[in-house]
Design a protein around this motif. Structure first.
Motif, PDB file in Angstrom:
ATOM      1  N   LEU A 165       0.813  -1.223   0.000  1.00  0.00           N
ATOM      2  CA  LEU A 165       0.000   0.000   0.000  1.00  0.00           C
ATOM      3  C   LEU A 165       0.845   1.271   0.000  1.00  0.00           C
ATOM      4  O   LEU A 165       0.301   2.375  -0.105  1.00  0.00           O
ATOM      5  N   GLY A 166       2.152   1.118   0.145  1.00  0.00           N
ATOM      6  CA  GLY A 166       3.026   2.292   0.196  1.00  0.00           C
ATOM      7  C   GLY A 166       2.917   3.054   1.496  1.00  0.00           C
ATOM      8  O   GLY A 166       3.153   4.275   1.539  1.00  0.00           O
ATOM      9  N   LEU A 167       2.582   2.366   2.584  1.00  0.00           N
ATOM     10  CA  LEU A 167       2.455   2.998   3.897  1.00  0.00           C
ATOM     11  C   LEU A 167       3.748   2.797   4.685  1.00  0.00           C
ATOM     12  O   LEU A 167       4.476   1.824   4.467  1.00  0.00           O
ATOM     13  N   PRO A 168       4.072   3.696   5.620  1.00  0.00           N
ATOM     14  CA  PRO A 168       5.320   3.584   6.388  1.00  0.00           C
ATOM     15  C   PRO A 168       5.347   2.299   7.209  1.00  0.00           C
ATOM     16  O   PRO A 168       4.342   1.907   7.807  1.00  0.00           O
ATOM     17  N   GLU A 169       6.501   1.662   7.247  1.00  0.00           N
ATOM     18  CA  GLU A 169       6.637   0.378   7.935  1.00  0.00           C
ATOM     19  C   GLU A 169       7.086   0.522   9.385  1.00  0.00           C
ATOM     20  O   GLU A 169       7.062  -0.448  10.145  1.00  0.00           O
ATOM     21  N   ASP A 170       7.485   1.754   9.774  1.00  0.00           N
ATOM     22  CA  ASP A 170       8.053   1.945  11.106  1.00  0.00           C
ATOM     23  C   ASP A 170       7.199   2.864  11.989  1.00  0.00           C
ATOM     24  O   ASP A 170       7.672   3.400  12.985  1.00  0.00           O
ATOM     25  N   LYS A 171       5.931   3.057  11.608  1.00  0.00           N
ATOM     26  CA  LYS A 171       5.048   3.936  12.374  1.00  0.00           C
ATOM     27  C   LYS A 171       3.832   3.161  12.880  1.00  0.00           C
ATOM     28  O   LYS A 171       3.419   2.166  12.293  1.00  0.00           O
ATOM     29  N   ARG A 172       3.273   3.655  13.986  1.00  0.00           N
ATOM     30  CA  ARG A 172       2.000   3.113  14.475  1.00  0.00           C
ATOM     31  C   ARG A 172       0.898   3.824  13.704  1.00  0.00           C
ATOM     32  O   ARG A 172       0.815   5.059  13.705  1.00  0.00           O
ATOM     33  N   LEU A 173       0.017   3.060  13.070  1.00  0.00           N
ATOM     34  CA  LEU A 173      -0.993   3.630  12.173  1.00  0.00           C
ATOM     35  C   LEU A 173      -2.404   3.479  12.729  1.00  0.00           C
ATOM     36  O   LEU A 173      -2.819   2.385  13.134  1.00  0.00           O
ATOM     37  N   ILE A 174      -3.128   4.600  12.711  1.00  0.00           N
ATOM     38  CA  ILE A 174      -4.540   4.652  13.111  1.00  0.00           C
ATOM     39  C   ILE A 174      -5.370   4.704  11.831  1.00  0.00           C
ATOM     40  O   ILE A 174      -5.043   5.442  10.909  1.00  0.00           O
ATOM     41  N   LEU A 175      -6.463   3.954  11.793  1.00  0.00           N
ATOM     42  CA  LEU A 175      -7.322   3.944  10.602  1.00  0.00           C
ATOM     43  C   LEU A 175      -8.684   4.542  10.908  1.00  0.00           C
ATOM     44  O   LEU A 175      -9.301   4.232  11.931  1.00  0.00           O
ATOM     45  N   PHE A 176      -9.151   5.399   9.993  1.00  0.00           N
ATOM     46  CA  PHE A 176     -10.521   5.933  10.034  1.00  0.00           C
ATOM     47  C   PHE A 176     -11.168   5.621   8.691  1.00  0.00           C
ATOM     48  O   PHE A 176     -10.569   5.851   7.639  1.00  0.00           O
ATOM     49  N   VAL A 177     -12.390   5.091   8.727  1.00  0.00           N
ATOM     50  CA  VAL A 177     -13.097   4.706   7.502  1.00  0.00           C
ATOM     51  C   VAL A 177     -14.496   5.303   7.500  1.00  0.00           C
ATOM     52  O   VAL A 177     -15.222   5.238   8.494  1.00  0.00           O
ATOM     53  N   SER A 178     -14.883   5.891   6.366  1.00  0.00           N
ATOM     54  CA  SER A 178     -16.256   6.365   6.190  1.00  0.00           C
ATOM     55  C   SER A 178     -16.522   6.482   4.698  1.00  0.00           C
ATOM     56  O   SER A 178     -15.628   6.858   3.930  1.00  0.00           O
ATOM     57  N   GLN A 179     -17.740   6.168   4.283  1.00  0.00           N
ATOM     58  CA  GLN A 179     -18.083   6.316   2.870  1.00  0.00           C
ATOM     59  C   GLN A 179     -17.842   7.748   2.423  1.00  0.00           C
ATOM     60  O   GLN A 179     -17.360   7.996   1.322  1.00  0.00           O
ATOM     61  N   ARG A 180     -18.200   8.708   3.302  1.00  0.00           N
ATOM     62  CA  ARG A 180     -17.924  10.125   3.051  1.00  0.00           C
ATOM     63  C   ARG A 180     -17.288  10.686   4.315  1.00  0.00           C
ATOM     64  O   ARG A 180     -17.968  10.857   5.326  1.00  0.00           O
ATOM     65  N   VAL A 181     -16.013  10.950   4.260  1.00  0.00           N
ATOM     66  CA  VAL A 181     -15.240  11.349   5.440  1.00  0.00           C
ATOM     67  C   VAL A 181     -15.776  12.623   6.079  1.00  0.00           C
ATOM     68  O   VAL A 181     -15.696  12.797   7.298  1.00  0.00           O
ATOM     69  N   THR A 182     -16.339  13.513   5.262  1.00  0.00           N
ATOM     70  CA  THR A 182     -16.817  14.797   5.768  1.00  0.00           C
ATOM     71  C   THR A 182     -18.210  14.718   6.408  1.00  0.00           C
ATOM     72  O   THR A 182     -18.735  15.730   6.869  1.00  0.00           O
ATOM     73  N   ASN A 183     -18.817  13.542   6.433  1.00  0.00           N
ATOM     74  CA  ASN A 183     -20.110  13.348   7.091  1.00  0.00           C
ATOM     75  C   ASN A 183     -19.966  13.636   8.583  1.00  0.00           C
ATOM     76  O   ASN A 183     -19.274  12.929   9.308  1.00  0.00           O
ATOM     77  N   LYS A 184     -20.609  14.698   9.077  1.00  0.00           N
ATOM     78  CA  LYS A 184     -20.464  15.144  10.467  1.00  0.00           C
ATOM     79  C   LYS A 184     -20.804  14.040  11.453  1.00  0.00           C
ATOM     80  O   LYS A 184     -20.229  13.958  12.545  1.00  0.00           O
ATOM     81  N   ASN A 185     -21.770  13.190  11.083  1.00  0.00           N
ATOM     82  CA  ASN A 185     -22.201  12.133  11.991  1.00  0.00           C
ATOM     83  C   ASN A 185     -21.103  11.101  12.255  1.00  0.00           C
ATOM     84  O   ASN A 185     -21.136  10.402  13.258  1.00  0.00           O
ATOM     85  N   LYS A 186     -20.102  11.022  11.362  1.00  0.00           N
ATOM     86  CA  LYS A 186     -19.033  10.036  11.538  1.00  0.00           C
ATOM     87  C   LYS A 186     -17.950  10.509  12.501  1.00  0.00           C
ATOM     88  O   LYS A 186     -17.030   9.758  12.820  1.00  0.00           O
ATOM     89  N   GLY A 187     -18.041  11.776  12.939  1.00  0.00           N
ATOM     90  CA  GLY A 187     -17.214  12.229  14.052  1.00  0.00           C
ATOM     91  C   GLY A 187     -15.787  12.630  13.744  1.00  0.00           C
ATOM     92  O   GLY A 187     -14.933  12.634  14.637  1.00  0.00           O
ATOM     93  N   MET A 188     -15.508  13.003  12.494  1.00  0.00           N
ATOM     94  CA  MET A 188     -14.143  13.405  12.157  1.00  0.00           C
ATOM     95  C   MET A 188     -13.666  14.574  13.026  1.00  0.00           C
ATOM     96  O   MET A 188     -12.477  14.646  13.400  1.00  0.00           O
ATOM     97  N   ASP A 189     -14.561  15.492  13.379  1.00  0.00           N
ATOM     98  CA  ASP A 189     -14.176  16.637  14.226  1.00  0.00           C
ATOM     99  C   ASP A 189     -13.595  16.163  15.557  1.00  0.00           C
ATOM    100  O   ASP A 189     -12.632  16.741  16.079  1.00  0.00           O
ATOM    101  N   TYR A 190     -14.181  15.110  16.124  1.00  0.00           N
ATOM    102  CA  TYR A 190     -13.706  14.575  17.405  1.00  0.00           C
ATOM    103  C   TYR A 190     -12.371  13.863  17.226  1.00  0.00           C
ATOM    104  O   TYR A 190     -11.504  13.924  18.105  1.00  0.00           O
ATOM    105  N   LEU A 191     -12.203  13.205  16.084  1.00  0.00           N
ATOM    106  CA  LEU A 191     -10.928  12.537  15.815  1.00  0.00           C
ATOM    107  C   LEU A 191      -9.812  13.560  15.624  1.00  0.00           C
ATOM    108  O   LEU A 191      -8.695  13.378  16.124  1.00  0.00           O
ATOM    109  N   ILE A 192     -10.110  14.658  14.911  1.00  0.00           N
ATOM    110  CA  ILE A 192      -9.124  15.722  14.731  1.00  0.00           C
ATOM    111  C   ILE A 192      -8.686  16.254  16.086  1.00  0.00           C
ATOM    112  O   ILE A 192      -7.490  16.457  16.351  1.00  0.00           O
ATOM    113  N   ASP A 193      -9.646  16.463  16.977  1.00  0.00           N
ATOM    114  CA  ASP A 193      -9.373  16.937  18.330  1.00  0.00           C
ATOM    115  C   ASP A 193      -8.484  15.950  19.086  1.00  0.00           C
ATOM    116  O   ASP A 193      -7.500  16.335  19.742  1.00  0.00           O
ATOM    117  N   ALA A 194      -8.832  14.668  18.995  1.00  0.00           N
ATOM    118  CA  ALA A 194      -8.075  13.632  19.700  1.00  0.00           C
ATOM    119  C   ALA A 194      -6.648  13.541  19.178  1.00  0.00           C
ATOM    120  O   ALA A 194      -5.704  13.291  19.947  1.00  0.00           O
TER     121      ALA A 194
END
Length: 416
Positions: free
Chosen positions: A234-263
């Motif tokens: 996938l071309g992702l870094p091999e030496d980092k801890r990776l967090i995954l977020f999935v949503s059909q539409r990332v900007t959907n407010k109900n999916k909580g991206m604002d809270y993830l950005i804060d975290a």
């Protein structure tokens, strides 16, 4: 037994994914199951598309036009409301006539109308309806959030302008749904115990049979894999801890991206992988390095993405029983989500993941850091896989649905 599964889309959206998986589970357990969809996207012989007609688009457009008018020509809630005022008549189709059981799923946006559902109920065939959200138990909304009007009757809807009217569009649609269900029985199935309790609280569904059965998943597809190999592919870094977020539409407010950005402000030593449409729109807001992968519908690639990451986070503000959490856990990825809807039914707190306090960005960050830096990660991963194998396997879910089908058929026969 022949079962006809009815859903608007073949592949797009969580309900379509769940309906497809159920069809496969049933066919693998001796049931002849087919899907009937408006939006057919494959050449699968077990999926049938509605006959091509200009009316297919008209049903969708007419419903949106009516909603647009009632919203005083504002687009704000245009796709949060469904009226089912226009749709296809499926009762004349060969697949319908051959079926022993009609199994409705997500049938909105012009697939079926309320009058069409009434016609299905009057056909004499047993009807099972899997609820992927609360819409079958309310007038027009898919998410009730803090509104409890549906426990008595829908009115004064928060999604309509001029809030304060005791008789609005939601009231008139509620009455039409009451008429649709009059002297008819449907076996309603919810995907989570949380939604089961919400459905039982609805005045609209009073007297109807309501049970809970989770969505199935194919653990031969969704399974653990070599993390480093997946990252290289996938071309992702091999030496980092990776967090995954999935949503059909990332900007959907109900999916909580604002809270993830804060975290993420507390998680700058990690990196974030974003899977879904409009991912690029949020990258500049993130305080850590992000890898936007865009929208992916190739199942093998999706599995590889799960296998590549260390933790999956879904800070949704309202959820039924998310397929994404189930998928991540099947791949051995511990999950973090808010204590809302069916999420606490999937994630066992501090056993296979972390359930954060609702709308609490600090606790969300705490949960991610606990999984990645403090907990026994291998133990969490093993427990996640074990939970999916025990609770969401194709066979166990298919057996539960077979029981519902037999009950629905027996009830119909008894009342003829």
């Amino acid at each position: 037994m022949r079962v006809l599964i009815v859903n608007t889309s073949e592949r797009t959206g969580g309900a379509a994914v769940a309906a497809n998986r159920l069809m496969m589970a049933l066919n693998n357990n001796g049931v002849k199951a087919k899907m009937l969809v408006r939006d057919k996207e494959s050449d699968s012989l077990t999926v049938v598309g509605l006959p091509k007609s200009q009316m297919l688009n008209w049903h969708f457009l007419w419903e949106r036009l009516v909603i647009f008018f009632h919203c005083r020509f504002s687009r704000k809630h245009l796709f949060e409301i469904d009226l089912a005022n226009s749709g296809s008549d499926i009762t004349k189709l060969r697949e319908f006539q051959e079926a022993d059981v009609i199994h409705l799923h997500w049938i909105n946006q012009g697939m079926l109308s309320l009058s069409g559902i009434r016609k299905i109920l009057k056909s004499g065939k047993p009807v099972v309806w899997t609820m992927h959200d609360i819409w079958p138990a309310t007038a027009i909304c898919h998410l009730t959030l803090n509104c409890r009007n549906f426990t008595t009757h829908c009115h004064n809807c928060r999604l309509l302008p001029g809030k304060g009217s005791s008789s609005d569009l939601s009231t008139s649609v509620w009455r039409k749904k009451e008429k649709m269900l009059e002297d008819s029985s449907i076996y309603f199935v919810t995907c989570s115990h949380w939604l089961e309790q919400e459905a039982k609280a609805s005045a609209l569904l009073r007297g109807q049979k309501i049970v809970s059965i989770p969505n199935p998943i194919d653990t031969h597809i969704y399974r653990s894999g070599d993390k480093q190999t997946a990252r290289k592919n996938l071309g992702l870094p091999e030496d980092k801890r990776l967090i995954l977020f999935v949503s059909q539409r990332v900007t959907n407010k109900n999916k909580g991206m604002d809270y993830l950005i804060d975290a993420c402000r507390q998680l700058k030593d990690y990196e974030l992988v974003i899977l879904g449409g409009h991912a690029e729109e949020v990258v500049d807001q993130l305080p850590l390095k992000a890898h936007p992968l865009g929208y992916v519908n190739d199942e093998r690639r999706i599995v590889e993405i799960y296998q590549a990451v260390d933790v999956f986070v879904l800070p949704s503000l309202s959820e039924n029983l998310p397929n994404t959490i189930m998928e991540a856990m099947a791949c051995g990825v511990p999950c973090v989500g808010f204590k809302v809807g069916g999420i606490p039914e999937e994630i066992d707190h501090k056993r296979n993941g972390y359930v954060a306090e609702y709308r609490d960005s600090d606790d969300l960050a705490r949960g991610i850091r606990w999984i990645l830096s403090e907990a026994d990660y291998d133990q969490l991963s093993q427990e996640a896989v074990r939970k999916v194998a025990h609770s969401y396997s194709q066979q166990s879910v298919a057996i539960s649905y077979l029981d519902v089908y037999h009950q629905a058929m027996a009830f119909k026969h008894y009342n003829l």
